[in-house]
Scaffold this active site. Sequence first.
Site, PDB file in Angstrom:
ATOM      1  CD  GLU A 143      45.534  88.184  63.050  1.00  0.00           C
ATOM      2  OE1 GLU A 143      46.013  88.664  61.991  1.00  0.00           O
ATOM      3  OE2 GLU A 143      45.919  88.530  64.184  1.00  0.00           O
TER       4      GLU A 143
ATOM      5  N   GLY B 288      49.182  89.978  67.036  1.00  0.00           N
ATOM      6  CA  GLY B 288      48.409  88.947  66.362  1.00  0.00           C
ATOM      7  C   GLY B 288      49.143  87.624  66.375  1.00  0.00           C
ATOM      8  CD  GLU B 289      53.286  86.584  64.542  1.00  0.00           C
ATOM      9  OE1 GLU B 289      53.826  85.780  65.362  1.00  0.00           O
ATOM     10  OE2 GLU B 289      53.938  87.419  63.902  1.00  0.00           O
ATOM     11  N   GLY B 290      48.185  84.870  67.113  1.00  0.00           N
ATOM     12  CA  GLY B 290      47.798  83.969  68.191  1.00  0.00           C
ATOM     13  C   GLY B 290      48.730  84.035  69.380  1.00  0.00           C
TER      14      GLY B 290
END
EC number: 2.4.2.21
Length: 343
Positions: free
Chosen positions: A168, A309-311
Amino acid sequence: MPLPQIASIANPDLAAKLYAAINNKTKPLGSLGELESLAARLGLIQQTVQPQLHAPALIVFAGDHGIVAENVSAYPQSVTWQMVENFLAQGAAINVFARQNGMALQIVDAGVNHDFGVRDGLIDCKIGPGTHNFAQQPAMSAEQCGTALEHGIALARATAGNVLGFGEMGIGNTTSAAAIMHQLTGIPVASCVGAGTGLDAAGVMHKQAVIERAVAHHANAASPLDVLATFGGYEIAMMVGAMLAAAERRMVLLIDGFIVTSALLVAARLQPAILDYCVFSHCSNEQGHRQMLAALDAKPLLQLGLRLGEGTGCALALPLLHAAVNFLSQMATFESAQVSEKN
């Protein structure tokens, strides 16, 4: 659209076969630790004693949050769309790690407050230009929440492969995640709130106060979908739908950090069996993630102090999934290697 229905992976006969195969490898019993339970989980998800990973993918959902008007983030809202541009330019950490580990990457505009136009590599699922300020009113309507869920379901159903990671991007989304966590677990807000992108101690206290006022204002939001619509983000709601659909397809769900886990918390309240399909990539350095994992009885693979975050945690954990399926399929048995077993 009805929500996906998820079946448990429980299968005692298959579990016994998997552990017999694991225990017969040329190693002391249990000596590969968590890789052994991971291999068994992958086998149970795929309903086979020889699980394989096929075309692993990761979707990064981006959305903006009206709650940033309450000064709860160290960064301005414009960073959301700027980071989406960075993803599209292949310049972010998740681009590096996904490329390194052979993970297909999709970027989704779930509700960024920016007009990107038609762009190669960007999936347009925009519900609106960011949510409302949930300190004043629900973040989204029930209809908007439902549309976000539907988009997420469609995205997961259209994704090839049998492993799906979730990432995300959204300035303000740790505030949403903390509010969701508190409302669904009852854990005090003070234990749910962290520094996010880098708030100082005073900033964290202010963020806590904003959330406490908001949850008091929306005290009647109790059901999982009401909590999601009241405090969530479009990207969080879209992840909920995608998680449910991925589990319905018996995909392996790779769960990233604090915000992604808050989406899973909602999904698990809707369909508890979804947890059978989850591999928790890491424990975030964001305060609250450890307690949220505990509330889900989840054991993360990595402890790296990540909070990006960001995966990114998903991409970094993927090699461990490969290791789990590879030792199960390629490692010799005591018999085949003619190695003596324990007396």
